[in-house]
Design a protein around this motif. Structure first.
Motif, PDB file in Angstrom:
ATOM      1  N   GLN A   2       1.398  -0.908  -0.031  1.00 61.32           N
ATOM      2  CA  GLN A   2      -0.041  -0.378   0.165  1.00 61.32           C
ATOM      3  C   GLN A   2       0.599   1.014   0.205  1.00 61.32           C
ATOM      4  OE1 GLN A   2      -2.006  -0.624   3.736  1.00 61.32           O
ATOM      5  NE2 GLN A   2      -3.533  -2.536   2.583  1.00 61.32           N
ATOM      6  N   SER A   3      -0.032   2.505  -0.322  1.00 58.28           N
ATOM      7  CA  SER A   3       0.793   3.704  -0.707  1.00 58.28           C
ATOM      8  C   SER A   3       0.154   4.875  -0.339  1.00 58.28           C
ATOM      9  CB  SER A   3       1.981   3.776  -1.375  1.00 58.28           C
ATOM     10  OG  SER A   3       1.321   4.096  -3.041  1.00 58.28           O
ATOM     11  N   SER A   5      -0.450   8.840  -0.970  1.00 65.67           N
ATOM     12  CA  SER A   5      -0.124   9.938  -1.334  1.00 65.67           C
ATOM     13  C   SER A   5      -0.690  11.477  -1.537  1.00 65.67           C
ATOM     14  CB  SER A   5       0.969  10.035  -3.186  1.00 65.67           C
ATOM     15  OG  SER A   5       1.232  11.398  -3.762  1.00 65.67           O
ATOM     16  N   TYR A  25      -4.394   6.297  -2.719  1.00 63.70           N
ATOM     17  CA  TYR A  25      -4.060   5.848  -2.330  1.00 63.70           C
ATOM     18  C   TYR A  25      -3.519   4.932  -3.531  1.00 63.70           C
ATOM     19  CZ  TYR A  25      -8.347   3.528  -2.667  1.00 63.70           C
ATOM     20  OH  TYR A  25      -9.841   2.790  -3.685  1.00 63.70           O
ATOM     21  N   THR A 103      -1.171   2.984   6.830  1.00 66.18           N
ATOM     22  CA  THR A 103      -0.607   2.456   5.635  1.00 66.18           C
ATOM     23  C   THR A 103      -0.884   4.906   5.695  1.00 66.18           C
ATOM     24  OG1 THR A 103       0.557   0.932   4.355  1.00 66.18           O
ATOM     25  CG2 THR A 103       1.222   3.590   3.535  1.00 66.18           C
TER      26      THR A 103
ATOM     27  N   GLU B  59       7.812  -0.881   9.181  1.00 64.81           N
ATOM     28  CA  GLU B  59       9.122  -0.584   8.265  1.00 64.81           C
ATOM     29  C   GLU B  59      10.267   0.159   8.049  1.00 64.81           C
ATOM     30  OE1 GLU B  59       7.809   3.201   5.818  1.00 64.81           O
ATOM     31  OE2 GLU B  59       6.019   3.404   7.795  1.00 64.81           O
TER      32      GLU B  59
END
Lengths: 114, 111
Positions: A2-3, A5, A25, A103, B59
């Motif tokens: 997942q990310s 922004s 995302y 995330t 992480e």
């Protein structure tokens, strides 16, 4: 993986101006989406959340967000900001399954001038 | 706010010393998390726990260890503190619907 922004790092508005903070995302499956707010010197607090159903969700203090699945976006809006909305805003995503790890985006600092 | 407390709230320590931060919750949430918050980096997950004695890395886990011997307590240990670990540390729990609730934070300075 997942990310998230968040496009705006710092937004400056005058009181009564309208607000829209962008969040995109990246994730291939079903997601839960959140906006958190962090007032100066404080911890993060939940502003609103989307799990399913109506893509327009309303949160506390007059904030709302719209989930647009085709754009992988979950933008935060408020029609008229107040000086007390000065804070940092974080968008977050997690999967409904698994360990519920979220995330987070890098945050957007909102400064509202009186 | 899910009854989360963190201790200490502020700590100054010297490079090379071990440091343990404590997170305590009162509502029996299964999942607990440790994050660090640094300017320009948002929140980064260090370690998390999905039950007593069940933990996993996030992480940015290098230089950190965790333990969870009771549901209510989640400890974060810096084995040998370094200046790069100067940060604000937040503990969080996961509510049944998926959102997270955060503790008040610990501001750690490593000199």
């Amino acid at each position: 993986a997942q990310s998230v922004s968040q496009h705006n790092h710092h937004v400056i508005l005058s009181e009564a101006a309208s607000l829209e903070l962008g969040c995109n995302y990246s994730y291939g499956g079903t997601v839960n989406l959140f906006w958190y707010v962090q007032y100066p010197g404080q911890h993060l607090q939940l502003l609103l959340k989307y799990f399913s159903g109506d893509p327009l969700v309303k949160g506390i203090k007059g904030f709302e967000a719209e989930f647009i699945k085709s754009k992988f976006s979950f933008n935060l809006r408020k029609p008229s900001v107040q000086w007390s909305d000065t804070a940092e805003y974080f968008c977050a995503v997690n999967s409904p399954s698994g360990a519920g790890k979220s995330t987070f985006g890098d945050g957007t600092t909102l400064t509202v001038k009186p | 706010d899910a009854g989360i407390t963190q201790s200490p709230r502020h700590k100054v320590t010297e490079t090379g010393t071990p440091v343990t931060l404590r997170c305590h919750q009162t509502e029996n949430h299964r999942y607990m998390y440790w994050y660090r918050q640094d300017p320009g980096h948002g929140l980064r997950l260090i370690h998390y726990s999905y039950g007593v004695k069940d933990t996993d890395k996030g992480e940015v886990s290098d230089g950190y260890s965790v333990s969870r011997s009771k549901t209510e307590d989640f400890l974060l240990t810096l084995e040998s503190a370094t200046s790069s670990q100067t940060s604000v540390y937040f503990c969080a729990v996961r509510a049944p619907e998926g959102e997270q609730y955060f503790g008040p934070g610990t501001r750690l300075t490593v000199t």
